[in-house]
Design a protein around this motif. Structure first.
Motif, mmCIF file in Angstrom:
data_model
loop_
_atom_site.group_PDB
_atom_site.id
_atom_site.type_symbol
_atom_site.label_atom_id
_atom_site.label_comp_id
_atom_site.label_asym_id
_atom_site.label_seq_id
_atom_site.Cartn_x
_atom_site.Cartn_y
_atom_site.Cartn_z
ATOM 1 N N HIS A 1 -6.042 -6.434 4.138
ATOM 2 C CA HIS A 1 -6.418 -6.310 2.723
ATOM 3 C C HIS A 1 -5.190 -6.088 1.837
ATOM 4 O O HIS A 1 -5.230 -6.349 0.639
ATOM 5 C CB HIS A 1 -7.416 -5.170 2.538
ATOM 6 C CG HIS A 1 -8.676 -5.346 3.326
ATOM 7 N ND1 HIS A 1 -9.394 -6.524 3.316
ATOM 8 C CD2 HIS A 1 -9.356 -4.505 4.158
ATOM 9 C CE1 HIS A 1 -10.453 -6.403 4.108
ATOM 10 N NE2 HIS A 1 -10.454 -5.191 4.632
ATOM 11 N N ALA B 1 0.844 -1.195 0.000
ATOM 12 C CA ALA B 1 0.000 0.000 0.000
ATOM 13 C C ALA B 1 0.877 1.242 0.000
ATOM 14 O O ALA B 1 2.035 1.203 0.405
ATOM 15 C CB ALA B 1 -0.901 0.007 1.232
ATOM 16 N N GLN C 1 -5.292 1.484 7.554
ATOM 17 C CA GLN C 1 -6.495 0.734 7.959
ATOM 18 C C GLN C 1 -6.589 -0.592 7.210
ATOM 19 O O GLN C 1 -6.863 -1.639 7.801
ATOM 20 C CB GLN C 1 -7.743 1.579 7.705
ATOM 21 C CG GLN C 1 -7.922 2.740 8.673
ATOM 22 C CD GLN C 1 -9.080 3.650 8.294
ATOM 23 O OE1 GLN C 1 -9.795 3.403 7.323
ATOM 24 N NE2 GLN C 1 -9.265 4.720 9.054
ATOM 25 N N ASP C 2 -6.333 -0.533 5.900
ATOM 26 C CA ASP C 2 -6.410 -1.761 5.109
ATOM 27 C C ASP C 2 -5.232 -2.690 5.392
ATOM 28 O O ASP C 2 -5.365 -3.922 5.289
ATOM 29 C CB ASP C 2 -6.464 -1.425 3.613
ATOM 30 C CG ASP C 2 -7.902 -1.245 3.129
ATOM 31 O OD1 ASP C 2 -8.809 -1.187 3.985
ATOM 32 O OD2 ASP C 2 -8.121 -1.165 1.905
ATOM 33 N N TYR D 1 -3.568 4.617 -2.176
ATOM 34 C CA TYR D 1 -4.718 5.122 -1.405
ATOM 35 C C TYR D 1 -4.682 6.639 -1.420
ATOM 36 O O TYR D 1 -3.687 7.247 -1.817
ATOM 37 C CB TYR D 1 -4.660 4.612 0.039
ATOM 38 C CG TYR D 1 -4.974 3.143 0.185
ATOM 39 C CD1 TYR D 1 -6.236 2.709 0.567
ATOM 40 C CD2 TYR D 1 -3.991 2.187 -0.068
ATOM 41 C CE1 TYR D 1 -6.523 1.348 0.692
ATOM 42 C CE2 TYR D 1 -4.267 0.826 0.046
ATOM 43 C CZ TYR D 1 -5.533 0.415 0.427
ATOM 44 O OH TYR D 1 -5.819 -0.919 0.548
ATOM 45 N N ALA E 1 -6.164 -4.450 8.546
ATOM 46 C CA ALA E 1 -7.257 -5.395 8.269
ATOM 47 C C ALA E 1 -6.802 -6.587 7.428
ATOM 48 O O ALA E 1 -7.536 -7.572 7.293
ATOM 49 C CB ALA E 1 -8.392 -4.670 7.561
#
Length: 323
Positions: free
Chosen positions: A198, A156, A192-193, A184, A196
């Protein structure tokens, strides 16, 4: 006689005109200094701008901060580049506006020639973190994992053109791995991802990553700084991990339009050095994982030029675009 008098008047006018910038610089600052911040309130660029404004005001000068957002900071940069070179419009420039964006898109300003650097007031490091479920605790293990799963490991970033994006691309190049970039709109949704699950990994900004590391929500692999960070002393550097090329991180400094008088540049540098070396600012920076570089204008010019060349090379090799 009339001819001689006309020549004398013309000479006097020319001398007065030539002396005007010098006289103006000597009187500087005689009006409020505007610090143009290219990001929204609350970020590091904003903190740097407001800290300097506060210290200038405490010293008897008048300084105000204006947040001029948009286009990743390019709108503010263009505004300052075209401002009068009198020292009353100062740009809080950063890695994106002065070293990365010029390689990704056509801009209305020349990052190399439209500004005179004053100094870099704050710098932090990127840090490579992974979701705790990723089976890697070192960079070697992470590289081995990525090579065993080509194209399946995701990283990310805070957005296209961010340091997290570009250093991730450099990691791909130097390690010879195939990992997929997931951009992002900012660091918060990316983290956050990551938490989590992701996405698998991220070159986060140190100041934002430390709370997640201390809360064991992400696992740190290596910090992209020259030395270990006191806040997380057990985390090795990228150099210790075998990848010294990846030393990187966001930086924030002050720039004025080209042709600003040297006396004004010297004044702003002296004031910035005094402001960011003050004990209260140093204590604040330490808590936030920030470091004040405070090189001279000449040293800062070289630093920015080196960053411009470095990221330009990574972007060219990776065929990276802003989209």
């Amino acid at each position: 006689m009339l001819y001689q008098r006309t020549l004398s008047l013309a000479f006097a006018a020319a001398m007065a005109f030539a002396a005007a910038p010098h006289a103006s610089a000597q009187q500087y600052p005689s009006q409020p200094i505007r610090l143009i911040v290219p990001t929204a309130p609350g970020g590091v660029a904003d903190i740097v701008g407001r800290t300097f404004a506060q210290k200038l005001t405490e010293g008897g000068k008048t300084a105000i901060v204006e947040n001029k957002t948009g286009a990743g900071g390019a709108i503010a940069a263009d505004f300052v580049a075209k401002a009068a070179p009198d020292g009353y419009t100062v740009f809080v420039g950063f890695h994106a506006t002065n070293a990365i964006l010029p390689h990704l898109q056509k801009l209305n300003y020349d990052a190399q020639n439209d500004f005179i650097p004053i100094t870099i007031a704050a710098r932090t490091a990127n840090i490579l973190v992974v979701n705790p479920n990723v089976p890697a605790k070192t960079m070697k293990e992470l590289v081995d994992h990525a090579k065993a799963n080509p194209g399946k490991v995701t990283f990310a970033s805070q957005g296209n053109g961010s340091t997290g994006h570009i250093v991730g691309e450099q990691f791909k190049q130097v390690a010879g791995i195939d990992i997929a970039h997931v951009p992002y709109r900012g660091g918060a949704p990316a983290v956050q991802d990551l938490i989590a699950g992701h996405v698998n990994m991220m070159f986060d900004v140190l100041t934002l990553a430390v709370p997640q590391i201390q809360g064991q929500k992400v696992r740190p692999i290596a910090v992209a700084s020259p030395k270990r960070v006191p806040l997380i002393p057990d985390v090795p550097t990228v150099a210790e991990s075998g990848f010294p090329q990846l030393e990187s991180g966001p930086w924030f400094g002050f720039f004025v339009p080209a042709k600003t008088p040297q006396a004004v540049v010297d004044f702003l540098y002296a004031e910035a050095k005094k402001a960011f070396e003050s004990p209260d600012v140093q204590a604040q920076f330490e808590k936030q994982g920030l470091t004040a570089m405070l090189g001279t204008p000449a040293e800062t010019k070289k630093f920015v030029a080196d960053e411009y060349a470095r990221w330009g090379d990574v972007i060219k090799k990776g065929n990276i675009s802003a989209n």
